[in-house]
Design a protein around this motif. Structure first.
Motif, short mmCIF file in Angstrom:
data_model
loop_
_atom_site.label_atom_id
_atom_site.label_comp_id
_atom_site.label_asym_id
_atom_site.label_seq_id
_atom_site.Cartn_x
_atom_site.Cartn_y
_atom_site.Cartn_z
N THR A 62 0.83 -1.20 0.00
CA THR A 62 0.00 0.00 0.00
C THR A 62 0.87 1.25 0.00
N GLY A 63 1.95 1.23 0.78
CA GLY A 63 2.86 2.37 0.82
C GLY A 63 3.54 2.62 -0.51
N LEU A 64 3.94 1.55 -1.20
CA LEU A 64 4.55 1.73 -2.52
C LEU A 64 3.55 2.31 -3.51
N LEU A 65 2.31 1.84 -3.47
CA LEU A 65 1.28 2.42 -4.32
C LEU A 65 1.05 3.89 -3.99
N LEU A 66 1.06 4.22 -2.71
CA LEU A 66 0.89 5.60 -2.27
C LEU A 66 2.05 6.47 -2.74
N ASP A 67 3.27 5.93 -2.70
CA ASP A 67 4.44 6.66 -3.20
C ASP A 67 4.30 6.97 -4.69
N VAL A 68 3.85 5.99 -5.44
CA VAL A 68 3.69 6.18 -6.88
C VAL A 68 2.59 7.19 -7.17
N ALA A 78 5.98 3.59 2.17
CA ALA A 78 6.06 2.16 2.46
C ALA A 78 6.78 1.92 3.78
N LEU A 79 7.88 2.60 3.99
CA LEU A 79 8.62 2.47 5.25
C LEU A 79 7.78 2.94 6.43
N ALA A 80 7.17 4.10 6.29
CA ALA A 80 6.38 4.66 7.39
C ALA A 80 5.19 3.76 7.72
N LEU A 81 4.49 3.27 6.70
CA LEU A 81 3.34 2.38 6.96
C LEU A 81 3.79 1.05 7.54
N ALA A 82 4.92 0.54 7.09
CA ALA A 82 5.41 -0.74 7.62
C ALA A 82 5.77 -0.62 9.10
N ILE A 83 6.44 0.45 9.48
CA ILE A 83 6.80 0.65 10.89
C ILE A 83 5.55 0.83 11.74
N MET A 84 4.61 1.64 11.25
CA MET A 84 3.36 1.83 11.98
C MET A 84 2.60 0.51 12.10
N SER A 85 2.61 -0.30 11.04
CA SER A 85 1.91 -1.58 11.06
C SER A 85 2.54 -2.56 12.04
N LEU A 86 3.85 -2.53 12.17
CA LEU A 86 4.51 -3.37 13.17
C LEU A 86 4.02 -3.05 14.58
N MET A 108 -4.25 8.40 17.08
CA MET A 108 -3.51 9.66 16.97
C MET A 108 -2.02 9.42 17.18
N ALA A 109 -1.66 8.62 18.16
CA ALA A 109 -0.25 8.31 18.40
C ALA A 109 0.35 7.53 17.23
N LEU A 110 -0.40 6.59 16.68
CA LEU A 110 0.08 5.81 15.54
C LEU A 110 0.26 6.69 14.30
N LEU A 111 -0.70 7.58 14.07
CA LEU A 111 -0.57 8.51 12.94
C LEU A 111 0.57 9.49 13.18
N GLY A 112 0.79 9.85 14.43
CA GLY A 112 1.94 10.71 14.76
C GLY A 112 3.25 10.01 14.44
N LEU A 113 3.34 8.73 14.75
CA LEU A 113 4.53 7.95 14.40
C LEU A 113 4.71 7.89 12.89
N TYR A 114 3.63 7.66 12.18
CA TYR A 114 3.67 7.62 10.72
C TYR A 114 4.17 8.95 10.16
N GLU A 115 3.61 10.04 10.65
CA GLU A 115 4.00 11.37 10.18
C GLU A 115 5.45 11.68 10.55
N LEU A 116 5.87 11.26 11.73
CA LEU A 116 7.26 11.48 12.15
C LEU A 116 8.22 10.75 11.23
N MET A 117 7.87 9.54 10.82
CA MET A 117 8.73 8.80 9.88
C MET A 117 8.82 9.53 8.54
#
Length: 162
Positions: A62-68, A78-86, A108-117
């Motif tokens: 999903t992250g790769l598709l979002l990047d494209v 892809a990296l940010a979503l993978a870390i958040m998903s872990l 909110m904390a998970l999205l904050g982690l995603y945005e921080l990445m």
């Protein structure tokens, strides 16, 4: 013998495709900074609900598709979503039993982690811009979480996704 109905897969992937479409949907300039991270919200729900079906690999694709789709650095989302998903996969049993308002705070904390990445990758590549508006999607996602959760739960139950 099949352990999952065929419809289960298309409901999950269709919801992720709708999230990707909402990500690139044009919005007025006044509202655009508050666009929630639709893909991250949908992934959070599916990983919490069905961690054996939706996992880090799904988040990576999903992250790769979002990047494209967004024209960003390939692998950034892809990296940010993978870390958040872990993080979601590691604590999905605890998050699922929280009341909705507590889930929204966790989201909110998970999205904050995603945005921080995303900010860290942008910083490494020298693409820093409007840091004060980078946190608006986190707030919007937290406020939309109850509706997204109830909508996806209704779809999951209606189509028997398991």
């Amino acid at each position: 013998m099949r352990d999952q109905p065929a419809q289960a897969r298309w409901v999950i992937w269709l919801s992720l495709l709708v999230a990707l479409a909402l990500t690139i949907w044009p919005l007025p300039d006044t509202v655009a900074p508050f666009r929630p991270e639709w893909s991250a919200l949908v992934l959070i729900y599916w990983i919490m609900a069905l961690p054996h079906r939706v996992n880090v690999g799904t988040a990576w694709i999903t992250g790769l598709l979002l990047d494209v789709l967004t024209g960003s650095l390939l692998g950034q989302h892809a990296l940010a979503l993978a870390i958040m998903s872990l993080v979601v996969a590691g604590s999905h049993l605890r998050i699922r039993v929280f009341p909705v308002w507590q889930q929204a705070m966790t989201v909110m904390a998970l999205l904050g982690l995603y945005e921080l990445m995303l900010i860290l990758v942008d910083g490494v590549t020298g693409n820093l811009y409007d840091l004060e508006w980078r946190w608006a999607p986190v707030l919007a996602g937290m406020l939309l979480w109850p509706w997204i959760m109830f909508l996806l739960r209704a779809l999951r139950r209606q189509f028997g996704v398991s």
